[in-house]
Design an enzyme around this catalytic site. Structure first.
Site, PDB file in Angstrom:
ATOM      1  N   GLU A  90      29.967   7.619  67.213  1.00 22.39           N
ATOM      2  CA  GLU A  90      30.234   7.673  68.662  1.00 22.39           C
ATOM      3  C   GLU A  90      29.401   6.639  69.419  1.00 22.39           C
ATOM      4  OE1 GLU A  90      29.803  11.734  69.974  1.00 22.39           O
ATOM      5  OE2 GLU A  90      31.828  12.193  69.292  1.00 22.39           O
ATOM      6  N   GLU A  94      36.680  14.486  64.305  1.00 20.13           N
ATOM      7  CA  GLU A  94      36.002  15.745  64.667  1.00 20.13           C
ATOM      8  C   GLU A  94      36.901  16.573  65.573  1.00 20.13           C
ATOM      9  OE1 GLU A  94      32.007  15.421  66.261  1.00 20.13           O
ATOM     10  OE2 GLU A  94      31.535  13.766  64.896  1.00 20.13           O
TER      11      GLU A  94
HETATM   12  C1  GAL Z   1      29.937  14.918  68.503  1.00 16.38           C
HETATM   13  C2  GAL Z   1      29.014  14.304  67.455  1.00 16.38           C
HETATM   14  C3  GAL Z   1      28.660  15.330  66.395  1.00 16.38           C
HETATM   15  C4  GAL Z   1      28.199  16.603  67.052  1.00 16.38           C
HETATM   16  C5  GAL Z   1      29.257  17.098  68.009  1.00 16.38           C
HETATM   17  C6  GAL Z   1      28.867  18.355  68.753  1.00 16.38           C
HETATM   18  O1  GAL Z   1      30.017  14.162  69.627  1.00 16.38           O
HETATM   19  O2  GAL Z   1      29.636  13.203  66.851  1.00 16.38           O
HETATM   20  O3  GAL Z   1      27.683  14.810  65.564  1.00 16.38           O
HETATM   21  O4  GAL Z   1      27.025  16.349  67.723  1.00 16.38           O
HETATM   22  O5  GAL Z   1      29.480  16.137  68.985  1.00 16.38           O
HETATM   23  O6  GAL Z   1      28.669  19.384  67.886  1.00 16.38           O
END
Ligand code: GAL
Length: 787
Positions: free
Chosen positions: A182, A251
């Site tokens: 990110e 994600e």
């Molecule tokens: C995303 C990040 C993850 C984790 C998630 C929240 O933005 O890439 O590593 O932090 O948010 O759980």
């Protein structure tokens, strides 16, 4: 075997491995990741290896496979692997090679997110704390010392993967990697140096010649050949930055993390399934659940600050490694439905037609005759009947029906066909027999302190070797001070960058203050009792995990930075920030290793009537036998305040049940756009009451349990509990018998001996908590009614 046969066998091995290695390829095109020549719809789940134990890994991986996943995704945890520069650690929970081999053995792929910045609510976003003190370093930008360190670690991991033959092109399970994490939003903020860093990172990563694609998540300008991917609760509208890259979702947040002091987030299974179906119907071909198993932030690994020890995440497999139903089963059913559509999905682009004001059909129809349809109802209030082809379909609100033959609904995202279960923590041990030891309260003139004029930043001193740093100074009160006569105690005010602070005046606790997930800073402002002469002020500043996210989070401070003032003296306000302060890193109990049997014998412990209760800074120890059975175990800490717990010398994490969850815990409707504030639970209760005790950390008897308590609590309330399933309900399957039949027909096309798969309540059905303990009612008389 004769030597000739052996030679022939060796030759065959050599040949077959050569054939395999030249034929094994991973690439991508506009539709999908292409593995050995075939486009694939890939379903993936995050399981972070240090957040569970190696003993748990095979079961977690098996449950992921059974849940219909193709890929296990994990970050690589740099600070766990390189605790000091050049000293590497790849054992136990950090044995990533073992983890990957288990994944391979199960027949699944790996998505390796090297980072090495990982965010992940992990201490310092995965960076080792020593990295911050490399001269001239600035994190995550066009900075030579940082780039050198990042390259060094990335190369280390890639060469390890190659040496272990773990890349798919070598016959291993790794089909993809990730560099950075990110970085897009940070690049946007920092501008040109950020852009230069992105280009460098891609060149460096691609230069490592892994033979498998690299991705960058949330990085719209990811240079070729790196694929930019989406992270979020929904990603259907995401498009990669080039027509020849596939649409991937790295994600999909299955819930959200818990902070100490925050309510516990949950995300309905129906909404996750809806988001996935929506992504796939819009041409997506890779979905990763973050997290599929969240697990535990053991020891002091959680970041934030203020991220809780539990990283359960409301994931399909819960913190303890048990299936979270109906979420796990609902997603498994979704995966089966998607896989039935795979031939059409990988060979056609969707044609979208309107089925109503808020309804659409997405149809994938390939030249070879494969056809799959997704019928979507985006309305979050009303179910509707739509006409598609020659048939009528009922679409519940906020749902998508999947028709792998363009005719028959085999799955609807809002209809839970999976069993639902409830879990309970049942106390299993008799009361523990505790002994206590009072942690020392040092003062400025003690030996073994470091003296300095003024206030120092906490992590600069501790290098995160401990959560604790003592700030100590003396204050001289003249007998002529007016407050000594008026009785109006002076006001002590302390500004701290966080995260928690215990204030001791002449050895007595005068107050405790702490920040929170939203703002780690704190201010102590109390009238304090001071006597004529020297008064000893000792401040115990406590870190609760280092930040893991935000532009240049490495520059965020912790500890008492001041000013520290005393108000109400004859002179008015005395600023004591710049006077002489003494520093002491960590607790005496930590230095003595009181959490080990050997270390604990170095001090005298109190027990029986002189056991300390509800006293700050107290150590407790006891021993216990492992409870029988194989259910996962947790320890109930609700009678305690804040501190840390060790079992057989291993830290199970920070406990902080005294931090009560704030937030809005209303009703939870699956329909409508989800946010992490939407379906919260636990308001008004401890954010975390139970703490996971891995079974593999226990021996049959004589387990050594140690608690360090900062606030004061009653250890007699601490109890070990088994996590048990107390009730199982078959969840309503909505659309009536006709559809169920068809659903059965189609779904049963997959699976070996699917004709033997059962349905319905087969037990066990138990009632627990009766005088007799648990009553198994599975075998008693049951009445049945077919509707
Ligand atoms: C995303 C990040 C993850 C984790 C998630 C929240 O933005 O890439 O590593 O932090 O948010 O759980």
């Amino acid at each position: 075997m004769s030597s000739k046969v052996v030679d022939l066998f060796k030759l065959w091995l050599l040949f077959s491995s050569w054939v395999f290695s030249v034929s094994a390829t991973v690439s991508y095109d506009s539709k999908a990741i292409v593995i050995n020549g075939s486009r694939r719809i890939l379903l993936s789940g995050s399981i972070h290896y240090p957040r569970s134990t190696p003993e748990m890994w095979p079961d977690l991986i098996a449950k992921a496979k059974e849940g219909g996943l193709d890929v296990i995704q994990t970050y690589v945890f740099w600070n766990g692997h390189e605790p000091s520069p050049g000293n590497y650690y790849f054992e136990d929970r950090y044995d990533l090679v073992r983890f990957f081999k288990l994944v391979q053995h199960a027949g699944l792929y790996v998505h390796l997110r090297i980072g090495p910045y990982i965010c992940a609510e992990w201490n310092f976003g995965g960076f080792p704390v020593w990295l911050k003190y490399v001269p001239g370093i600035v994190f995550r930008t066009d900075n030579e010392p940082f780039k050198a360190a990042m390259q060094n670690f990335t190369e280390k991991i890639v060469s390890m993967m190659k040496a272990e033959m773990l890349l798919e092109t070598q016959g291993g399970p790794i089909i993809m990697s990730q560099i950075e994490n990110e970085f897009g939003p940070v690049e946007w903020e920092i501008g040109d140096p950020g852009k230069a860093y992105t280009k460098w990172a891609v060149k460096m990563a691609v230069g490592l010649d892994t033979g498998v694609p690299w991705v960058m998540c949330k990085q719209d300008d990811a240079p070729d050949p790196v694929i930019n991917t989406c992270n979020g609760f929904y990603c259907e509208n995401f498009t990669p930055n080039a027509k020849y890259k596939p649409k991937m979702w790295t994600e999909n947040w299955t819930g959200w993390y818990t902070g100490f002091g925050s309510a516990v987030p949950t995300r309905p299974a129906e909404d996750i399934a809806f988001s996935v179906a929506r992504f796939i119907q819009n041409g997506g071909s890779f979905v990763n659940y973050y997290m599929y198993h969240g697990g535990t932030n053991f020891g002091r690994t959680s970041g934030g600050p203020f991220v809780a020890t539990s990283y359960d995440y409301d994931a399909p497999i819960d913190e303890y490694g048990q299936l979270r139903e109906p979420k796990w089963g609902h997603l498994r059913d979704l995966h089966r439905a998607i896989k039935l559509c795979e031939p059409a999905l990988v060979s056609a682009y969707p044609t979208v037609t309107s089925l109503g004001s808020n309804q659409e059909a997405h149809v994938f129809s390939s030249k070879s005759g494969a056809c799959a349809a997704f019928l979507a109802n985006y309305d979050n209030k009303y179910s509707v009947n739509v006409t598609f082809g020659n048939a009528q379909y009922e679409l519940p609100r906020w749902s998508i029906s999947i028709l792998p033959d363009c005719k028959t609904t085999v799955f609807n995202t809002a209809r839970l066909g999976a069993q639902s279960s409830e879990k309970q923590m049942l106390s299993v041990t008799a009361a523990f027999s505790w002994q206590s030891y009072n942690e020392e309260r040092p003062s400025a003139d003690d030996q073994n302190v470091t003296v300095h004029d003024g206030l120092w930043e906490q992590i600069f001193i501790t290098r995160d070797a401990s959560d604790y740093l003592w700030y100590m100074t003396n204050v001289n009160i003249d007998p002529s001070e007016g407050f000594l006569k008026s009785g109006q105690d002076p006001l002590l005010t302390i500004w701290s960058a966080g995260h928690a602070l215990h204030v001791f005046i002449n050895g007595q606790l005068s107050g405790t203050v702490y920040g929170g997930l939203e703002n780690p800073k704190l201010t102590f402002s109390n009238n304090v009792k001071l006597s004529p002469g020297i008064n000893k002020i000792s401040l115990l500043s406590v870190a609760v995990g280092l930040p893991n996210v935000g532009t240049h989070f490495e520059t965020w401070n912790a500890g008492v930075l001041g000013p520290v003032t005393l108000n109400g003296l004859n002179e008015g306000t005395r600023n004591i920030s710049n006077q002489k302060w003494s520093y002491k890193i960590g607790l005496k109990g930590e230095a003595l290793n009181l959490y080990t049997i050997a270390g604990s014998s170095s001090v005298e412990w109190a027990e029986g009537s002189i056991l300390m209760k509800r006293q700050p800074l107290t150590w407790y120890k006891t021993t216990f036998d492992a409870p029988g059975g194989d259910e996962p175990l947790g320890i109930d800490m609700s009678s305690m305040g804040k501190g840390q717990v060790w079992i057989n010398g291993q830290s199970i994490g920070r406990h902080w049940p005294g931090y009560i969850a704030r937030g809005g815990c209303g009703a939870c409707d699956y329909a409508g756009t989800y946010t992490d504030k939407k379906c919260q639970t636990n308001c008004g209760e401890p954010s975390q009451r139970w703490y996971h005790v891995p079974r593999s950390w226990l021996k049959p008897s004589g387990n050594f349990l140690v608690v360090f308590e900062e606030w004061g609590g009653d250890p007699n309330g601490i109890a070990l509990a088994k996590r048990t399933t107390t009730s199982v309900r078959a969840t309503d399957i909505f659309e009536g018998k006709a559809m169920m039949k068809k659903q059965g027909m189609l779904i049963q096309k997959v699976g070996t001996h699917f004709e033997t798969w059962n349905a319905g309540v087969l037990g066990h059905v138990t009632l627990n908590g009766l005088n007799e303990g648990t009553r198994d009612i599975s075998k008693q008389k049951w009445s049945y009614k077919v509707c």
